[in-house]
Scaffold this motif. Structure first.
Motif, PDB file in Angstrom:
ATOM      1  N   GLY A   1       0.814  -1.217   0.001  1.00 27.13           N
ATOM      2  CA  GLY A   1       0.013  -0.101  -0.130  1.00 27.13           C
ATOM      3  C   GLY A   1       0.792   1.267   0.055  1.00 27.13           C
ATOM      4  O   GLY A   1       0.722   2.276  -0.739  1.00 27.13           O
ATOM      5  N   LEU A   2       1.672   1.428   0.899  1.00 28.23           N
ATOM      6  CA  LEU A   2       2.660   2.384   0.926  1.00 28.23           C
ATOM      7  C   LEU A   2       3.327   2.654  -0.111  1.00 28.23           C
ATOM      8  O   LEU A   2       3.709   3.914  -0.886  1.00 28.23           O
ATOM      9  N   SER A   3       3.824   1.605  -1.041  1.00 26.64           N
ATOM     10  CA  SER A   3       4.954   1.699  -2.299  1.00 26.64           C
ATOM     11  C   SER A   3       3.809   2.128  -3.302  1.00 26.64           C
ATOM     12  O   SER A   3       4.289   2.911  -3.997  1.00 26.64           O
ATOM     13  N   THR A   4       2.576   1.601  -3.382  1.00 23.77           N
ATOM     14  CA  THR A   4       1.576   2.127  -4.493  1.00 23.77           C
ATOM     15  C   THR A   4       1.472   3.535  -4.132  1.00 23.77           C
ATOM     16  O   THR A   4       1.479   4.344  -5.201  1.00 23.77           O
ATOM     17  N   PHE A   5       1.043   3.833  -3.214  1.00 21.84           N
ATOM     18  CA  PHE A   5       0.788   5.340  -2.977  1.00 21.84           C
ATOM     19  C   PHE A   5       2.103   6.183  -3.418  1.00 21.84           C
ATOM     20  O   PHE A   5       1.895   7.476  -3.971  1.00 21.84           O
ATOM     21  N   ALA A   6       3.135   5.877  -2.689  1.00 25.43           N
ATOM     22  CA  ALA A   6       4.422   6.697  -3.054  1.00 25.43           C
ATOM     23  C   ALA A   6       4.863   6.866  -4.709  1.00 25.43           C
ATOM     24  O   ALA A   6       5.089   7.945  -5.031  1.00 25.43           O
ATOM     25  N   LEU A   7       4.642   5.788  -5.346  1.00 18.73           N
ATOM     26  CA  LEU A   7       4.931   5.943  -6.557  1.00 18.73           C
ATOM     27  C   LEU A   7       3.813   6.397  -7.456  1.00 18.73           C
ATOM     28  O   LEU A   7       4.167   7.162  -8.186  1.00 18.73           O
TER      29      LEU A   7
ATOM     30  N   ALA B   1      11.412   1.379  -3.609  1.00 19.23           N
ATOM     31  CA  ALA B   1       9.719   1.097  -3.237  1.00 19.23           C
ATOM     32  C   ALA B   1       9.315   0.180  -4.117  1.00 19.23           C
ATOM     33  O   ALA B   1       8.216  -0.530  -3.456  1.00 19.23           O
ATOM     34  N   ALA B   2       9.722  -0.217  -5.284  1.00 19.45           N
ATOM     35  CA  ALA B   2       8.966  -1.268  -5.944  1.00 19.45           C
ATOM     36  C   ALA B   2       9.533  -2.767  -5.483  1.00 19.45           C
ATOM     37  O   ALA B   2       8.575  -3.675  -5.521  1.00 19.45           O
ATOM     38  N   LEU B   3      10.707  -2.556  -4.859  1.00 20.83           N
ATOM     39  CA  LEU B   3      11.241  -3.890  -4.392  1.00 20.83           C
ATOM     40  C   LEU B   3      10.839  -4.289  -3.079  1.00 20.83           C
ATOM     41  O   LEU B   3      10.724  -5.399  -2.624  1.00 20.83           O
ATOM     42  N   ILE B   4      10.557  -3.189  -2.133  1.00 16.60           N
ATOM     43  CA  ILE B   4      10.255  -3.601  -0.838  1.00 16.60           C
ATOM     44  C   ILE B   4       9.000  -4.598  -0.809  1.00 16.60           C
ATOM     45  O   ILE B   4       8.897  -5.526   0.095  1.00 16.60           O
ATOM     46  N   PRO B   5       7.956  -4.371  -1.500  1.00 12.35           N
ATOM     47  CA  PRO B   5       6.825  -5.390  -1.407  1.00 12.35           C
ATOM     48  C   PRO B   5       7.036  -6.597  -1.983  1.00 12.35           C
ATOM     49  O   PRO B   5       6.668  -7.643  -1.365  1.00 12.35           O
ATOM     50  N   THR B   6       7.887  -6.860  -2.741  1.00 10.09           N
ATOM     51  CA  THR B   6       8.480  -8.104  -3.609  1.00 10.09           C
ATOM     52  C   THR B   6       9.197  -8.945  -2.296  1.00 10.09           C
ATOM     53  O   THR B   6       9.037 -10.183  -2.237  1.00 10.09           O
ATOM     54  N   ILE B   7      10.100  -8.094  -1.718  1.00 12.99           N
ATOM     55  CA  ILE B   7      10.771  -8.966  -0.602  1.00 12.99           C
ATOM     56  C   ILE B   7       9.919  -9.240   0.666  1.00 12.99           C
ATOM     57  O   ILE B   7      10.110 -10.634   1.007  1.00 12.99           O
TER      58      ILE B   7
END
Length: 120
Positions: free
Chosen positions: A36-42, A56-62
Motif C-alpha cells: 500500500g505504501l509503495s503504491t501510494f508513494a509511486l 519502493a517497488a522492491l520492498i513489497p516483493t521482498i
C-alpha cells in the motif's frame, strides 16, 4: 485453565501451528502495508526519479517472499491432515486462478473490459 502442551488447544491447533499461523499473519500484514505504501508513494510521485523508486517497488516483493517462506514453514511443520488441507486449497486456488485468467483473456477478445489495475 488449559495446558500449553495439550495438542487440543484452539480446536485442535498445536502450539507450533498457532505460532506459525501468527508468523504467516504478521508477514502478510507487513506485505500489505508495504504494498500500500509503495503504491501510494509511486502513484503520487512522492519519491524522486532513480534508485528510491526502484527500492519502493522492491520492498513489497521482498516482503512477499517472506510471506511465501512463512506459508511454506506453516505447511512443512503442520500435521498430515493440516498439510493435506492446505495443499488441496493451494491446488484449487492455483487451478481456479489459472482458469479465470485464461478464460477472461478470451472474453476480452469478445469485447469484455480489459482486466488490470485501475487508476485511483
Amino acid at each position: 485453565m488449559t495446558n500449553e502442551s495439550s495438542p487440543d488447544l484452539c480446536h485442535g491447533d498445536t502450539p507450533t501451528n498457532r505460532r506459525n499461523s501468527a508468523r504467516l499473519l504478521t508477514a502478510t500484514l507487513v506485505w500489505l502495508v508495504c504494498f500500500g505504501l509503495s503504491t501510494f508513494a509511486l502513484r503520487l510521485e512522492w519519491l524522486p526519479e532513480g534508485g528510491l523508486r526502484i527500492v519502493a517497488a522492491l520492498i513489497p516483493t521482498i516482503a512477499g517472499v517472506w510471506v511465501l517462506l512463512a506459508h511454506a514453514r506453516f505447511i512443512r511443520e503442520s500435521d498430515e491432515l493440516q498439510q493435506r488441507q492446505q495443499l488441496e486449497a493451494l491446488a484449487v486456488g492455483y487451478g481456479g486462478a489459472l482458469l479465470l485468467a485464461s478464460g477472461y483473456a478470451l472474453f476480452e477478445r469478445l469485447g469484455a473490459p480489459k482486466a488490470g489495475v485501475k487508476e485511483f
